[in-house]
Design an enzyme around this catalytic site. Structure first.
Site, mmCIF file in Angstrom:
data_model
loop_
_atom_site.group_PDB
_atom_site.id
_atom_site.type_symbol
_atom_site.label_atom_id
_atom_site.label_comp_id
_atom_site.label_asym_id
_atom_site.label_seq_id
_atom_site.Cartn_x
_atom_site.Cartn_y
_atom_site.Cartn_z
ATOM 1 N N SER A 127 0.793 -1.457 -0.063
ATOM 2 C CA SER A 127 0.074 -0.009 0.002
ATOM 3 C C SER A 127 0.902 1.192 -0.164
ATOM 4 C CB SER A 127 -0.898 0.002 1.251
ATOM 5 O OG SER A 127 -1.649 1.221 1.134
ATOM 6 N N LYS B 20 -4.559 -6.681 3.605
ATOM 7 C CA LYS B 20 -4.522 -5.764 2.620
ATOM 8 C C LYS B 20 -5.957 -5.194 2.124
ATOM 9 C CE LYS B 20 -3.162 -2.170 -0.216
ATOM 10 N NZ LYS B 20 -4.017 -2.305 -1.394
ATOM 11 N N HIS C 32 -7.706 -3.405 4.681
ATOM 12 C CA HIS C 32 -7.050 -2.113 4.658
ATOM 13 C C HIS C 32 -8.112 -1.330 3.740
ATOM 14 C CE1 HIS C 32 -4.556 0.794 2.247
ATOM 15 N NE2 HIS C 32 -3.781 0.943 3.613
ATOM 16 N N HIS D 142 -39.274 -21.840 10.963
ATOM 17 C CA HIS D 142 -37.617 -21.782 11.017
ATOM 18 C C HIS D 142 -37.206 -21.861 12.691
ATOM 19 C CE1 HIS D 142 -37.384 -21.043 6.924
ATOM 20 N NE2 HIS D 142 -38.036 -19.835 7.132
HETATM 21 C C1 6PG Z 1 -3.446 1.278 -1.699
HETATM 22 C C2 6PG Z 1 -4.626 1.364 -2.540
HETATM 23 C C3 6PG Z 1 -4.612 0.777 -3.833
HETATM 24 C C4 6PG Z 1 -5.995 0.757 -4.418
HETATM 25 C C5 6PG Z 1 -6.226 2.173 -4.844
HETATM 26 C C6 6PG Z 1 -7.556 2.259 -5.759
HETATM 27 O O1 6PG Z 1 -3.289 0.605 -0.578
HETATM 28 O O2 6PG Z 1 -2.479 1.850 -2.201
HETATM 29 O O3 6PG Z 1 -5.460 0.814 -1.562
HETATM 30 O O4 6PG Z 1 -4.092 -0.560 -3.473
HETATM 31 O O5 6PG Z 1 -5.986 -0.154 -5.632
HETATM 32 O O6 6PG Z 1 -6.564 2.863 -3.925
HETATM 33 O O7 6PG Z 1 -8.772 1.291 -5.314
HETATM 34 P P1 6PG Z 1 -10.213 1.391 -5.915
HETATM 35 O O8 6PG Z 1 -9.967 1.748 -7.520
HETATM 36 O O9 6PG Z 1 -10.746 0.297 -5.502
HETATM 37 O O10 6PG Z 1 -10.828 2.724 -5.530
#
Ligand code: 6PG
Length: 475
Positions: A132, A186, A189, A455
């Site tokens: 991340s 993750k 997260h 049920h």
């Molecule tokens: C991170 C983010 C990343 C994620 C984007 C876009 O931790 O660096 O979470 O992994 O892919 O933020 O996510 P969405 O397209 O689902 O908004």
């Protein structure tokens, strides 16, 4: 053009998009020889044109692998899904048993589970690692959540520790747990990320439509918040978004952007996994739903003509109201993290990951998208009690929730009365009110289920299951 590599590399990267290239540069900065591979020769050239003597990029997989030190370590940063499987298939033709494969993408944890078992049987070490921090994080220090093969983690740990972000001298990387633990952590997260982003956007709505504040005033609020207990990466970038104007224009770029949010799917995965595990994460659910609703622009436009009765707040002192809004945000932010941590706690029991929630909070304090000052409190709570069932039960978190309760009640009720949509705030509050509700009205649901479908239900103070013929009530 491939560049000649006389020293063999300690680390190989497959996928030379910005993330892959930035992560390689980060590794190279720490003195490691590393290699990159991509089928797109333009990306290979771009990396070789960096003229970094520690990085060599290839468009031929065999050459790339031959230039790695044994046991070879290869990390994939490619789009999640079928591509990961096909890259693994190609890799198995050129790697040897004992080599290490890392999947650093946002793979679904069930795919990681399957790949881990398969690769272990074939004699390869597999690490599913959440990364991340976006492009900047990859370059300057991401937060990394590796799980799976512990022996492989120990082998790559020296590099990961160096390239991670550091908070109070400690790296934002640690072994998460068994099999797919890294990708599960993750995913959660990202679920929390969705809830916090939605919460910030609802805060914007209250300030803009309710309090009728100007963009520069909204900017000042986020700036101020970022200097206090709400300090976080997401508030920080929001502050900056409220100051960003394109060159030659005198208005915010934000105001030119469509109100239709995209999503790659990790938020949805979190809600799906939580529902499968029967753990409530309603703030994440609502955040996913609101992104979905945002896409129904035509419908919203049509409906807005039929029901346009939102009113601005009759607030004499905006700044006094902002104090309440800050409390409401603090309360809801605590709830968002708490729901995510609760999911991790339950998943840990179900999947036997051997997660350590204190360690997770610790490595989220820096490098990642949901890093915030409040993660110190979460870290402290789990350090104090590693068996904590739910963050709401921690004594210091209890105090934080209690002192911000007045703020959230005001913000949610005012929004409801004036027709401003704040579902994430509302859900944060209702979730809290039910977590602290010893007697939920679920007895009625039990009775209804038994009424229409036999049920059965359970009785207070009596073992067993019961059924009643409800059509003939004795009143
Ligand atoms: C991170 C983010 C990343 C994620 C984007 C876009 O931790 O660096 O979470 O992994 O892919 O933020 O996510 P969405 O397209 O689902 O908004």
């Amino acid at each position: 053009m491939n560049k000649e590599n006389t020293n063999q590399s300690s680390f190989g990267m497959i996928g030379l998009g910005t993330m892959g290239s930035n992560l390689l540069q980060n590794i190279a900065d720490h003195g490691y020889q590393c290699s990159g591979y991509d089928i797109d020769s333009k990306k290979v050239d771009t990396v070789n044109n960096l003229s970094n003597e520690n990085i060599h990029a290839y468009s031929n997989l065999k050459e790339f692998v031959n230039n790695l030190k044994s046991p070879k370590t290869v990390m994939m940063l490619v789009p999640a899904g079928k591509i990961v499987d096909s890259v693994i298939e190609e890799l198995l033709e050129v790697l040897e048993q004992g080599d290490i494969i890392i999947d650093g993408g946002n793979s679904h944890f069930t795919d990681t589970e399957r790949r881990f078992v398969d690769l272990e049987q074939k004699g390869y070490h597999f690490v599913g690692m959440g990364v991340s921090g976006g492009e900047e994080g990859a370059r300057k220090g991401p937060s990394m959540m590796p799980g799976g093969d512990k022996e492989a983690y120990e082998a790559i740990k020296p590099i990961l520790v160096k390239i991670a972000a550091h908070v109070n001298g400690e790296p934002t990387v640690a072994y998460m747990g068994e099999r797919s633990a890294g990708h599960f952590v993750k995913m959660v997260h990202n679920g929390i990320e969705y809830a916090l982003m939605q919460l910030i956007s609802e805060t914007y709505e209250v300030m803009k439509k309710g309090l009728q504040m100007e963009d520069n005033e909204i900017h000042d609020v986020f700036k101020n918040w970022n200097e206090g207990r709400l300090q976080s990466y997401l508030i920080e970038i929001t502050r900056d978004i409220f100051a960003y104007k394109n060159k030659g224009t005198d208005h915010l770029l934000l105001n030119d952007i469509k109100d239709e949010a995209k999503a790659k799917g990790t938020g949805k995965w979190t809600s799906q996994a939580a529902m499968d595990l029967t753990v409530p994460v309603p703030m994440i659910d609502i955040a996913v739903s609101m992104r979905d609703l945002s896409k129904f622009k035509e419908l919203r436009t049509e409906a807005s003509k039929l029901y346009h009765d939102s009113k601005k707040y009759d607030s004499k002192d905006k700044m006094e109201y902002i104090v309440k809004l800050e409390q409401a945000f603090y309360f809801s932010m605590i709830s968002a993290y708490s729901q995510g941590m609760h999911l991790l706690n339950q998943a840990n029991q179900e999947f036997k990951y051997d997660l350590n929630l204190a360690t997770i909070a610790k490595i989220w304090r820096g490098g990642c998208i949901i890093r915030s000052a409040f993660l110190e409190d979460i870290y402290a709570a789990y350090q104090k009690n590693s068996d904590l069932k739910h963050l709401f039960l921690d004594s210091s978190i209890k105090e934080s929730l209690k002192e911000s309760l007045a703020g959230i009640r005001t913000v949610v009720s005012d929004a409801a009365l004036q027709g401003i949509s704040v579902p994430t705030y509302a859900v944060a509050l209702s979730y809290f009110d039910n977590v602290r509700n010893e007697e939920m009205p679920a007895n009625l649901i039990q009775a209804q289920r038994d009424f229409f479908g036999s049920h059965t239900y359970e009785l207070k103070g009596k073992e067993g299951v019961f059924h009643t013929e409800w059509e003939e009530p004795i009143v």
